[in-house]
Design an enzyme around this catalytic site. Structure first.
Site, PDB file in Angstrom:
ATOM      1  N   SER A  48       0.842  -1.196   0.000  1.00 26.41           N
ATOM      2  CA  SER A  48       0.000   0.000   0.000  1.00 26.41           C
ATOM      3  C   SER A  48       0.874   1.241   0.000  1.00 26.41           C
ATOM      4  O   SER A  48       2.048   1.198   0.365  1.00 26.41           O
ATOM      5  CB  SER A  48      -0.934   0.011   1.211  1.00 26.41           C
ATOM      6  OG  SER A  48      -0.200   0.170   2.404  1.00 26.41           O
ATOM      7  N   CYS A  49       0.263   2.343  -0.454  1.00 28.30           N
ATOM      8  CA  CYS A  49       0.910   3.658  -0.434  1.00 28.30           C
ATOM      9  C   CYS A  49      -0.201   4.684  -0.251  1.00 28.30           C
ATOM     10  O   CYS A  49      -1.296   4.331   0.186  1.00 28.30           O
ATOM     11  CB  CYS A  49       1.732   3.882  -1.702  1.00 28.30           C
ATOM     12  SG  CYS A  49       0.765   3.906  -3.220  1.00 28.30           S
ATOM     13  N   LEU A  50       0.042   5.911  -0.634  1.00 32.42           N
ATOM     14  CA  LEU A  50      -0.978   6.934  -0.431  1.00 32.42           C
ATOM     15  C   LEU A  50      -2.041   6.911  -1.525  1.00 32.42           C
ATOM     16  O   LEU A  50      -3.228   6.962  -1.241  1.00 32.42           O
ATOM     17  CB  LEU A  50      -0.313   8.314  -0.352  1.00 32.42           C
ATOM     18  CG  LEU A  50      -1.143   9.439   0.249  1.00 32.42           C
ATOM     19  CD1 LEU A  50      -1.560   9.112   1.679  1.00 32.42           C
ATOM     20  CD2 LEU A  50      -0.361  10.736   0.223  1.00 32.42           C
ATOM     21  N   GLY A  61      -1.754   4.705  -4.625  1.00 32.31           N
ATOM     22  CA  GLY A  61      -1.808   3.470  -5.418  1.00 32.31           C
ATOM     23  C   GLY A  61      -0.713   3.319  -6.457  1.00 32.31           C
ATOM     24  O   GLY A  61      -0.465   2.221  -6.924  1.00 32.31           O
TER      25      GLY A  61
END
Length: 100
Positions: A80-82, A84
């Site tokens: 996951s990240c902020l 995508g």
């Protein structure tokens, strides 16, 4: 097993359900983002720039660095990240190293 190609995007609820099944959750945001926006419970932070090296570490070194058992190439992993973009890059990196 979890096929990344079959489910490239997960909802929040899907992620919560997967975490109950001992899926390793790797957050590839930068450390300053974790400090600013908060840590996701039961995830480990490996910034995208460190990911390729981390996934090729000796398992003992990985455990010392990230306080977590290193995933095997067949273990289910979620990135996951902020927004995508970086998590999709992380998925590509992992698959290029032979993770399924």
């Amino acid at each position: 097993s979890l096929c990344a190609a079959a489910a490239p995007n997960l909802s929040y609820q899907e992620l919560k359900d997967l975490k109950k099944a001992n899926v390793l959750h790797i957050d590839v945001r930068e450390r300053w983002e974790i400090d600013r926006f908060g840590r996701i419970p039961e995830s480990i932070n490996i910034p995208l720039g460190e990911l390729m090296e981390a996934l090729q570490m000796d398992p003992t070194e990985f455990k010392e660095q990230y306080n977590q058992k290193m995933p095997s190439k067949s273990d289910p992993v979620v990135f996951s990240c902020l927004a995508g973009t970086r998590s999709k890059q992380a998925l590509g990196f992992a698959m290029s190293l032979g993770f399924s």
